[in-house]
Design a protein around this motif. Structure first.
Motif, short mmCIF file in Angstrom:
data_model
loop_
_atom_site.label_atom_id
_atom_site.label_comp_id
_atom_site.label_asym_id
_atom_site.label_seq_id
_atom_site.Cartn_x
_atom_site.Cartn_y
_atom_site.Cartn_z
N TYR A 166 0.68 -0.98 0.24
CA TYR A 166 0.11 -0.31 0.00
C TYR A 166 0.65 1.23 0.05
N VAL A 207 2.29 -1.32 4.11
CA VAL A 207 1.89 0.30 3.80
C VAL A 207 3.53 0.83 4.11
N ILE A 259 -4.56 -4.94 8.20
CA ILE A 259 -2.62 -4.70 7.35
C ILE A 259 -1.86 -6.21 8.75
N ILE A 260 -3.01 -6.02 10.05
CA ILE A 260 -1.82 -7.38 10.04
C ILE A 260 -2.98 -8.89 9.36
N ARG A 261 -3.57 -8.53 9.76
CA ARG A 261 -4.45 -10.24 9.57
C ARG A 261 -3.73 -10.76 7.85
N HIS A 269 -9.01 14.72 8.43
CA HIS A 269 -9.26 13.18 8.47
C HIS A 269 -9.60 11.82 9.61
N GLN A 270 -9.97 11.41 8.33
CA GLN A 270 -10.79 10.44 9.14
C GLN A 270 -10.16 9.57 9.91
N GLY A 271 -9.41 8.87 8.74
CA GLY A 271 -8.31 8.00 9.24
C GLY A 271 -8.36 6.79 8.74
N VAL A 272 -8.39 5.70 8.69
CA VAL A 272 -8.55 4.37 8.11
C VAL A 272 -8.84 3.30 9.03
N LYS A 273 -9.90 3.13 8.86
CA LYS A 273 -10.90 2.14 10.16
C LYS A 273 -10.53 0.55 10.00
N PHE A 317 -7.85 -0.23 9.46
CA PHE A 317 -6.72 -0.41 9.99
C PHE A 317 -5.92 -2.26 10.33
N HIS A 318 -6.92 -2.39 11.28
CA HIS A 318 -5.90 -3.44 11.76
C HIS A 318 -6.26 -4.73 10.80
N LEU A 364 -0.19 -6.58 5.63
CA LEU A 364 0.29 -5.57 4.33
C LEU A 364 1.56 -5.18 4.64
N SER A 411 -3.85 12.28 0.54
CA SER A 411 -4.66 11.67 1.46
C SER A 411 -5.30 13.06 0.88
#
Lengths: 342, 342
Positions: free
Chosen positions: A249, A278, A271-273, A262-266, A268-269, A276, A254
């Motif tokens: 990624y 970034v 990315i672990i499973r 900025h609303q952020g990235v919901k 994000f978790h 990924l 942005s």
């Protein structure tokens, strides 16, 4: 020679969401300049030719007390940003009249005296390239696309890439680099015209995110192995949702959060499973490694037509306010031709 | 030999937020087993010795219709997860009585017949290591820490690392690897006891995030070059806020969102302007590259005391429900000793 008008675009006030031409940005024609007698004090006088109204300028339209890596604009002073000008007169060694200067500190006014080059550089021109190319395909956006892609994409033939703002100067080159790498390319933008442009430069799947559901496209055409994101926000969440295991990624912009927060990235978790990767893409970090390679390969390919770039531009300094809002809303290209002094 | 009790921990119902012992997990003593006559049908009978109540089990306590990379638990059936058992009887070649088996499919009951090894493996023991070490420091958590750190940290002497859940099995090894790399190590956990433990294994700055403001610590002791995150949520936002340019963010866990929903990362846009690198750490991807190196270096160092690990354990299968809630709330260690059959 009598003084002539020196029109300017001034920073009027801090925008709450989107900038408002005539309020947060002001087109001002009250100032004049005598091109022959204006004192240079060791500097040089430049006629502005091209401006690029890049989204990051929005981050400079803020309260100066808010910390950022970018300087805030001063109320009442002209905007400045990426652009090109031609030197009319000079008292600076190495910056002779007739030369072109390029950089991120070009003032949004017709004529400007610069005390020194500073962050500007002398622009070497390539036969066959239009003015627009120098602030897009061979400028910072093109360099960003090239260096970021080479450093982080780990592109493999047969993989799938997804590019947001695919008709922008960065996205345009990313789409073509992804195709050259043998990837299937999905690209999004905010108008039917941009969709056609993205198809014309090789995108396998191009869609208008305002009229087509991004998730549905990615579910059908993905999962994504490389996500080049110029937008952020909702679309990043959707892209993560439909990312393949070990996808890369490349976070390059942005824009979606510049005006409305900025609303952020919901997701994000995920990315672990999905394991990924970034990477925040900052061209200045990567340029030392890739600059030589970039100039050796990209401008000749653009000049020959092997690589395409958009020549969609606006004309006139008085369009800056409106064009910039259009850029932020995804309806306009950032390049404004102030004068044809080429 | 008469049948004896075969206690089990059953999945009772799907928890809405945190699991509730006696409701979402049930300690059941109604079943019996005759260890001498229980049919094996080609499989092998195992006495459960150790269970590890890792946070990811919470993701299996869900509605089966929700997609995940992890299988959901079945209502009324025993939980299962990382654990160790000793083989009592066997009809499986290579799995002789007296051998220890280790893996992620150990059933939460005292005695279990497994039809085949499947995801279990024969455990090679090392002199000088306690039972707890095999599901922590030399088990999956230790392997995760080692492989993730080696692959993604790009640690340099003098840099600053921040480790969340630093007293957990993963964090414990990460802190020590960071110190071995010559870094300054900041580590957080949820109790004073854990703070003391983190100090004892070398953390330069250890703090209780429940009583100390993480942002204030990081502002003073940072910025962070490597962020090893086992928690996610709020603390990730704070860590990004105080990250150095080009910092590496190793996302290993998002325990904070398991019970109350993932809130996402609001500061995601800072990943761009700081040119951060975020890597989702999945040990199974990395193990082929690092497994041999891991077993050659880590267990001997743990046995000799050069590397430390926590021997903090609970005892008894009946403690599983309470211990797991404690693990999720950061107040308990995940290792439960079911029997001392060593």
């Amino acid at each position: 020679m009598a003084p002539i008008q020196n029109a300017r675009v001034l920073f009027g006030s801090i925008p709450k969401t989107f900038p408002i031409p005539g309020e947060t940005t002001l087109y001002d024609t009250t100032q004049t300049i005598d091109l022959e007698t204006e004192p240079l004090n060791g500097g040089f006088l430049v006629k502005t030719l091209v401006l690029s109204l890049d989204p990051f300028l929005r981050m400079r339209m803020r309260d100066p007390s808010v910390k950022s890596y970018l300087n805030p604009f001063q109320i009442g002073a002209p905007l400045d940003g990426w652009g090109i000008g031609v030197v009319l007169r000079s008292e600076t060694t190495g910056v002779e009249a007739g030369k072109y200067v390029y950089g991120v500190t070009i003032s949004h006014q017709e004529y400007t005296v610069y005390p020194e080059l500073g962050y500007l550089q002398i622009l070497e021109t390539h036969p066959g390239l239009s003015l627009a190319a120098y602030v897009t395909a061979t400028g910072m956006p093109g360099q960003t696309a090239y260096a970021g892609w080479k450093e982080y994409s780990d592109a493999k033939p047969g993989e799938v890439a997804f590019v947001t703002s695919g008709a922008g100067a960065v996205g345009t080159l990313v789409i073509q680099l992804a195709k050259q790498a043998g990837m299937k390319v999905i690209a999004s933008a905010g108008s039917e015209e941009k969709v056609k442009f993205m198809q014309s430069i090789g995108a396998d799947v191009a869609f208008n995110y305002k009229t087509t559901d991004t998730g549905a496209v990615l579910e059908k055409e993905g999962p994504i192995d490389v996500f080049w994101d110029n937008v952020g926000g909702d679309i990043a969440d959707v892209a993560i949702e439909f990312s393949a295991h070990k996808a890369r990624y490349l976070a390059c912009g942005s824009i979606s959060g510049l005006n409305t927060g900025h609303q952020g990235v919901k997701n994000f978790h995920q990315i672990i499973r999905k394991a990924l990767h970034v990477h925040g893409v900052l061209v200045l970090d990567l340029l030392p490694k890739y600059q030589e390679e970039f100039y050796a390969t990209i401008p000749p390919k653009l000049a020959s037509g092997e690589l395409k770039y958009s020549e969609d531009v606006s004309r006139g300094l008085n369009t800056v306010g409106d064009v910039f809002v259009g850029v932020l809303k995804g309806t306009a290209k950032p390049v404004v031709i102030v004068a044809d002094g080429w």
